[in-house]
Scaffold this active site. Structure first.
Site, mmCIF file in Angstrom:
data_model
loop_
_atom_site.group_PDB
_atom_site.id
_atom_site.type_symbol
_atom_site.label_atom_id
_atom_site.label_comp_id
_atom_site.label_asym_id
_atom_site.label_seq_id
_atom_site.Cartn_x
_atom_site.Cartn_y
_atom_site.Cartn_z
ATOM 1 N N LYS A 1 -0.826 24.081 0.660
ATOM 2 C CA LYS A 1 -0.346 22.886 -0.047
ATOM 3 C C LYS A 1 -1.119 22.697 -1.357
ATOM 4 C CE LYS A 1 1.180 20.842 4.290
ATOM 5 N NZ LYS A 1 1.003 19.870 5.368
ATOM 6 N N GLN B 1 -3.405 15.893 7.468
ATOM 7 C CA GLN B 1 -2.886 17.029 8.232
ATOM 8 C C GLN B 1 -2.997 16.747 9.727
ATOM 9 O OE1 GLN B 1 -1.304 19.564 6.739
ATOM 10 N NE2 GLN B 1 -0.838 20.538 8.678
ATOM 11 N N ASP C 1 4.594 12.632 3.300
ATOM 12 C CA ASP C 1 4.966 13.345 4.530
ATOM 13 C C ASP C 1 6.164 12.671 5.200
ATOM 14 O OD1 ASP C 1 3.697 15.696 5.292
ATOM 15 O OD2 ASP C 1 1.881 14.664 5.981
HETATM 16 N N1 GUN Z 1 1.306 19.338 10.978
HETATM 17 C C1 GUN Z 1 2.402 20.097 11.191
HETATM 18 N N2 GUN Z 1 3.327 19.853 10.255
HETATM 19 C C2 GUN Z 1 2.822 18.920 9.429
HETATM 20 C C3 GUN Z 1 3.318 18.271 8.273
HETATM 21 O O1 GUN Z 1 4.441 18.475 7.794
HETATM 22 N N3 GUN Z 1 2.476 17.364 7.700
HETATM 23 C C4 GUN Z 1 1.255 17.093 8.203
HETATM 24 N N4 GUN Z 1 0.518 16.182 7.575
HETATM 25 N N5 GUN Z 1 0.771 17.677 9.277
HETATM 26 C C5 GUN Z 1 1.549 18.593 9.884
#
Ligand code: GUN
Length: 291
Positions: free
Chosen positions: A52, A96, A119
């Site tokens: 990211k 995350q 998100d």
């Molecule tokens: N863990 C698995 N997928 C995601 C996501 O799209 N965003 C976040 N923040 N954590 C995750």
């Protein structure tokens, strides 16, 4: 059979964003800024967050990575989220997941300013999405919709079967596919661990989205000729012949299923890159909304 090439589609989205960011710069406007919080040292989470941050660099966004040890008190994490909520330079905040057991994920998600929740996990954004109102849409289902759009996959009137009912993928996916939109306008069946006739339902599907996290769960005998198959799975299986020590496996048995499909996503290189492209898009929109 054609490949839904997520790498290619994600690159096209990132190229477009890069040009738009350059334009913001020319106009002397603020550049999008994503803040990512990583708690602990989960290998997969480390990889996702690094990807990211790298994507932010590629498109010209500012990024901040905040790291905490796994045993951080929840209150400290909350304080950081408040600080980022109050920082006018920060457009997007992501924490995350998964988080260590002692921290309640729903409390953390609720603490993020919905206007910075790129998100799309905050109840306000989920509620707006449900109502078809402008909102931040969770990155993985959003990325899948962008992928279907990029390759002009016909969805209207089709029967989509979503396997998996997580808050992050399966549930929002079912809402988006059934929305009055293009892509969208599907008739959706959502399946889960208690579904009794899963194989029969999958055999009726024009579109299958496999998001249950069980490697190679969807096999050729479950797939109709000409179906579109989207594989969200990305399980790490031990493989000592590789430098990383693992290989990635999707929820679909690709080699046997692919010959039956009109379109199929590979793993890796399918949904993964699209998730990141969708997050970048959400962050850009957040920045534009505020400036
Ligand atoms: N863990 C698995 N997928 C995601 C996501 O799209 N965003 C976040 N923040 N954590 C995750």
């Amino acid at each position: 059979m054609e490949i839904l090439d997520g790498k290619k589609a994600a690159q096209a989205i990132k190229d477009e964003l890069k040009m738009e960011v350059a334009q913001l710069s020319v106009e002397g406007k603020k550049i999008p800024h994503l803040a990512a919080i990583l708690v602990g040292t989960n290998g997969a989470s480390e990889t996702y967050v690094a990807a990211k941050v790298k994507a932010c660099d590629e498109v010209g966004f500012k990024s901040t990575l905040v790291r905490f040890d796994a045993d951080i008190p929840a209150v400290k994490l909350m304080e950081k989220i408040q600080e980022l909520n109050n920082d006018p330079d920060v457009d997007g905040i992501l924490v995350q997941l998964p988080l260590p057991k002692h921290i309640r994920e729903s409390d953390v998600i609720d603490a993020i300013d919905p206007d910075k929740d790129v998100d799309g996990f905050h109840p306000v954004n989920i509620g707006k999405m449900l109502q078809g109102l402008p909102s931040f849409v969770p990155a993985t289902p959003h990325g899948i919709m962008l992928l279907l759009e990029h390759f002009k996959v016909e969805t209207k009137g089709k029967h989509a079967v979503v396997v998996g009912r997580s808050n992050i993928v399966g549930r929002p996916m079912s809402i988006l596919l059934s929305s009055n939109s293009n892509p969208g306008n599907c008739t959706v069946t959502i399946c889960h661990s208690h579904t009794q006739n899963l194989k029969e339902l999958c055999l009726q599907a024009d579109i299958i989205v496999a998001a249950l996290g069980k490697p190679e769960f969807v096999t050729a005998d479950m797939v109709k000729e000409g179906a579109v198959v989207v594989d969200v799975g990305i399980t790490r299986l031990e493989d000592n012949t590789r430098k990383s020590g693992f290989k990635l496996k999707g929820d679909v048995q690709f080699d046997t299923v692919a010959p039956k499909c009109s379109w199929i996503t590979p793993v890796p290189g399918g949904v993964g890159p699209m998730t990141i492209a969708a997050l970048m898009k959400n962050t850009f929109v957040s920045c534009k909304m505020k400036n």
